[in-house]
Design a protein around this motif. Sequence first.
Motif, PDB file in Angstrom:
ATOM      1  N   GLY A   1      -5.835  39.949  28.446  1.00  0.00           N
ATOM      2  CA  GLY A   1      -6.667  38.830  28.017  1.00  0.00           C
ATOM      3  C   GLY A   1      -7.696  39.203  26.962  1.00  0.00           C
ATOM      4  N   SER A   2      -8.465  38.229  26.573  1.00  0.00           N
ATOM      5  CA  SER A   2      -9.511  38.416  25.569  1.00  0.00           C
ATOM      6  C   SER A   2     -10.639  39.256  26.141  1.00  0.00           C
ATOM      7  N   SER A   3     -11.325  39.972  25.267  1.00  0.00           N
ATOM      8  CA  SER A   3     -12.344  40.896  25.748  1.00  0.00           C
ATOM      9  C   SER A   3     -13.774  40.374  25.586  1.00  0.00           C
TER      10      SER A   3
ATOM     11  N   ASP B   1     -11.068  36.499  21.434  1.00  0.00           N
ATOM     12  CA  ASP B   1     -10.757  37.850  20.958  1.00  0.00           C
ATOM     13  C   ASP B   1     -11.948  38.487  20.254  1.00  0.00           C
ATOM     14  N   THR B   2     -12.786  37.665  19.642  1.00  0.00           N
ATOM     15  CA  THR B   2     -13.985  38.169  18.984  1.00  0.00           C
ATOM     16  C   THR B   2     -15.205  37.458  19.571  1.00  0.00           C
TER      17      THR B   2
ATOM     18  N   GLU C   1     -21.132  38.382  25.078  1.00  0.00           N
ATOM     19  CA  GLU C   1     -20.904  39.834  25.034  1.00  0.00           C
ATOM     20  C   GLU C   1     -19.432  40.144  25.164  1.00  0.00           C
ATOM     21  N   CYS C   2     -19.077  41.363  24.851  1.00  0.00           N
ATOM     22  CA  CYS C   2     -17.690  41.829  24.929  1.00  0.00           C
ATOM     23  C   CYS C   2     -17.577  42.933  25.957  1.00  0.00           C
ATOM     24  N   LYS C   3     -16.435  42.975  26.621  1.00  0.00           N
ATOM     25  CA  LYS C   3     -16.153  44.047  27.573  1.00  0.00           C
ATOM     26  C   LYS C   3     -15.806  45.302  26.783  1.00  0.00           C
ATOM     27  N   ASN C   4     -15.899  46.435  27.428  1.00  0.00           N
ATOM     28  CA  ASN C   4     -15.542  47.702  26.762  1.00  0.00           C
ATOM     29  C   ASN C   4     -14.082  47.823  26.528  1.00  0.00           C
TER      30      ASN C   4
END
Length: 99
Positions: free
Chosen positions: A43-45, A63-64, A96-99
């Motif tokens: 999935g998307s991060s 995705d972004t 925020e984004c996951k690592n």
Amino acid sequence: MTANTVRHCSSWILPSLLAIILAMMAGCSGKAATARYSTLSVGSSCYAKALPTSGEGGLAWGDTLNMARQKSLSNCIRYAGRSGGTPDTCQVVLAECKN
């Protein structure tokens, strides 16, 4: 003797066919579950949450970071309008984004 043979064959044909069909269905369902779970991990991060001053907000993945923000803002406007809130006041409060 022919009528006796037909009765004897028909007594085991139906259970055998039923067992084969159930075995095939079990095999297919196991493969579908494996494919479905493997796609979930891709999935998307990035995610974002937007909230209005009143009404329901929106959470979205992308995705972004920018895509997640835009989606959550759209969801917030839609849900706030449906829930009787204030869609014009939607703001992204978390992104925020996951690592």
